[in-house]
Every structure is written in C-alpha cells, then in structure tokens.
Design an enzyme around this catalytic site. Structure first.
Site, short mmCIF file in Angstrom:
data_model
loop_
_atom_site.label_atom_id
_atom_site.label_comp_id
_atom_site.label_asym_id
_atom_site.label_seq_id
_atom_site.Cartn_x
_atom_site.Cartn_y
_atom_site.Cartn_z
N ARG A 211 0.80 -1.19 0.00
CA ARG A 211 0.00 0.00 0.00
C ARG A 211 0.85 1.27 0.00
NH1 ARG A 211 -3.72 -1.89 4.94
NH2 ARG A 211 -2.77 -3.93 4.70
N VAL B 113 11.27 4.73 8.37
CA VAL B 113 10.58 5.98 8.02
C VAL B 113 9.08 5.76 7.83
CG1 VAL B 113 12.64 7.02 6.97
CG2 VAL B 113 11.08 5.66 5.55
N ARG C 233 0.49 6.96 7.52
CA ARG C 233 0.53 7.06 6.06
C ARG C 233 0.11 8.45 5.59
NH1 ARG C 233 1.05 1.85 3.76
NH2 ARG C 233 0.05 0.19 4.95
N ASP D 55 14.44 -1.67 0.32
CA ASP D 55 15.18 -1.89 1.57
C ASP D 55 16.09 -3.10 1.36
OD1 ASP D 55 15.49 -1.43 4.46
OD2 ASP D 55 14.25 -3.20 4.75
N ASP E 194 3.89 3.45 6.13
CA ASP E 194 3.33 3.25 7.47
C ASP E 194 4.29 2.62 8.46
OD1 ASP E 194 3.34 0.62 6.15
OD2 ASP E 194 2.22 -0.05 7.91
N LYS F 108 17.23 2.48 0.48
CA LYS F 108 18.17 2.27 1.60
C LYS F 108 19.24 1.31 1.09
CE LYS F 108 14.52 2.11 5.13
NZ LYS F 108 13.99 1.24 6.21
N GLU G 166 7.46 1.70 -6.52
CA GLU G 166 7.65 1.14 -5.17
C GLU G 166 7.90 2.31 -4.21
OE1 GLU G 166 7.59 -1.06 -2.85
OE2 GLU G 166 9.34 -2.39 -2.91
N ASP G 167 7.50 2.15 -2.96
CA ASP G 167 7.77 3.22 -1.99
C ASP G 167 9.23 3.22 -1.54
OD1 ASP G 167 7.44 0.85 -0.55
OD2 ASP G 167 6.17 1.71 1.00
P1 IMP Z 1 12.25 -4.98 1.04
O1 IMP Z 1 11.61 -6.20 0.46
O2 IMP Z 1 13.09 -5.32 2.25
O3 IMP Z 1 13.04 -4.18 0.04
O4 IMP Z 1 11.12 -4.10 1.65
C1 IMP Z 1 10.34 -3.30 0.90
C2 IMP Z 1 9.07 -2.95 1.61
O5 IMP Z 1 9.22 -2.92 3.03
C3 IMP Z 1 8.65 -1.54 1.24
O6 IMP Z 1 7.81 -1.56 0.12
C4 IMP Z 1 7.92 -1.09 2.48
O7 IMP Z 1 6.57 -1.49 2.42
C5 IMP Z 1 8.59 -1.82 3.60
N1 IMP Z 1 9.59 -0.95 4.25
C6 IMP Z 1 10.93 -0.95 4.08
N2 IMP Z 1 11.52 -0.01 4.83
C7 IMP Z 1 10.51 0.61 5.48
C8 IMP Z 1 10.48 1.73 6.39
O8 IMP Z 1 11.49 2.35 6.75
N3 IMP Z 1 9.24 2.10 6.82
C9 IMP Z 1 8.09 1.45 6.45
N4 IMP Z 1 8.08 0.44 5.59
C10 IMP Z 1 9.29 0.01 5.11
#
Ligand code: IMP
Length: 178
Positions: A45, A155, A167, A105, A161, A133, A101-102
């Site tokens: 979301r 964040v 949000r 990470d 969120d 990140k 994508e937001d």
């Molecule tokens: P990844 O699969 O570890 O790259 O995570 C990606 C998803 O984790 C993002 O689309 C976010 O929904 C969530 N996410 C990663 N870092 C944060 C953060 O700092 N705050 C909130 N959601 C995060």
C-alpha cells in the site's frame, strides 16, 4: 498497533518531495515518450500517495493498476518472504510498464515483483522507488529511478506506514522510539 511509544522527526519535507517528483516525471516522460500503452503499476500500500502525485506530473497516456505484496507486518524488520496479496487487474503483455515502489530496503520485494511481471512479457519495464536504503540491500536489485537515498532508518509518511499508522503525513519522517 505499535507497541512502543515513538515520535516522528521530519526527514524530507513535502516541498522537497514535490520538487523531486517534477524532476523524476521529466525523466520518465523522456524515457517513455511516444508510448501509447504505459501502465503505471503501484505496489500497495506504501506507494499510493507517490503514484498519485507522480502520474499527475506525467504528460503521457497512462493507465494505473495496483499489486499488493506482503511486507513488514507490524514490525520494523522485513520478513524476506514475499507474498502476493492482490494481483493486477489488467494484462501487461506487450505493454510498457513502470513499476512504482515506496522503498527499496533489502530488495526482496522489488526483485520478486520484477520477476513476476517480467514473466508476463511486457514490451519494456522500468522501476522507480521513492526511497532507497542502499546500505540494507541483501539481493542484487536496484530501481531505475530513485527519489531519495536515505540512511538505515525506519521511516513513515507520504503513504508509508508503521503498523498501518502515519501514512497520512505529508512529509517523510523517521521513527524515533522514546
Ligand atoms: P524490502 O523487500 O526489504 O526491500 O522491503 C520493501 C518494503 O518494506 C517496502 O515496500 C515497504 O513497504 C517496507 N519498508 C521498508 N523499509 C521501510 C520503512 O522504513 N518504513 C516502512 N516500511 C518500510
């Protein structure tokens, strides 16, 4: 519900985000100019605010679709296991796709979703993330466009969120436990 009390310190202002989105939209416009079949796919979301602002800056014929992947649950650590909770409504085969994508990470979510969408044979696919990140990356994937590089902080805001809260903040802030 978050279990520990926390405050939110502003990290990126609403004004800074808006200015960056104008620049990104210009670059995306140049990359997709001439297309009559761009599908902008938002990853729910967390991308819903970003995609809303981004498409309004894009002077291209666009369709918007959404995909929901599981993420952090109620914590601040990635589960590393990506599940698709809601699939696209439309077909993307032979079409130009921009995946929004937001945050990237660990990279597990983006890598999984890119693989899933590429298997449907879009004509072209590009990816954009509002936040990156880099220091947290565990798999080899990067978005084609990034709004802001950020340090290893949790964040919230601008669609993002913490346990479904915050949000609606117009800026990006970092969570500080008190
Ligand atoms: P990844 O699969 O570890 O790259 O995570 C990606 C998803 O984790 C993002 O689309 C976010 O929904 C969530 N996410 C990663 N870092 C944060 C953060 O700092 N705050 C909130 N959601 C995060």
């Amino acid at each position: 519900m978050p279990t520990r009390p926390y405050v939110i310190d502003e990290m990126i202002s609403a004004k800074t985000i808006a200015a960056r989105i104008e620049d990104l939209a210009r670059e995306i416009h140049d990359a997709f100019e001439g297309t009559d079949k761009l599908v902008v796919v938002g990853l729910l979301r967390g991308s819903f605010v970003f995609i809303a602002d981004l498409v309004r800056e894009l002077d291209l014929p666009v369709e918007v679709d959404f995909l929901e992947a599981s993420s952090y649950g109620d914590g601040t650590e990635s589960s590393r296991e990506v599940k698709i909770m809601k699939d696209l409504r439309g077909q993307i085969g032979g079409r130009d796709v921009l995946l929004v994508e937001d945050i990237v990470d660990t990279g597990f979510t983006l890598k999984h979703v890119v693989g899933l969408l590429k298997a449907r044979k879009p004509a072209h696919m590009k990816t954009i993330a509002l936040l990156n990140k880099q220091s947290r990356r565990e798999v080899d994937i990067n978005a084609d466009w990034v709004g802001f590089e950020i340090p290893d902080e949790f964040v919230v805001g601008y669609g993002i969120d913490f346990a479904q809260r915050n949000r609606n903040l117009p800026y990006i802030g970092k969570v500080r436990f008190t």
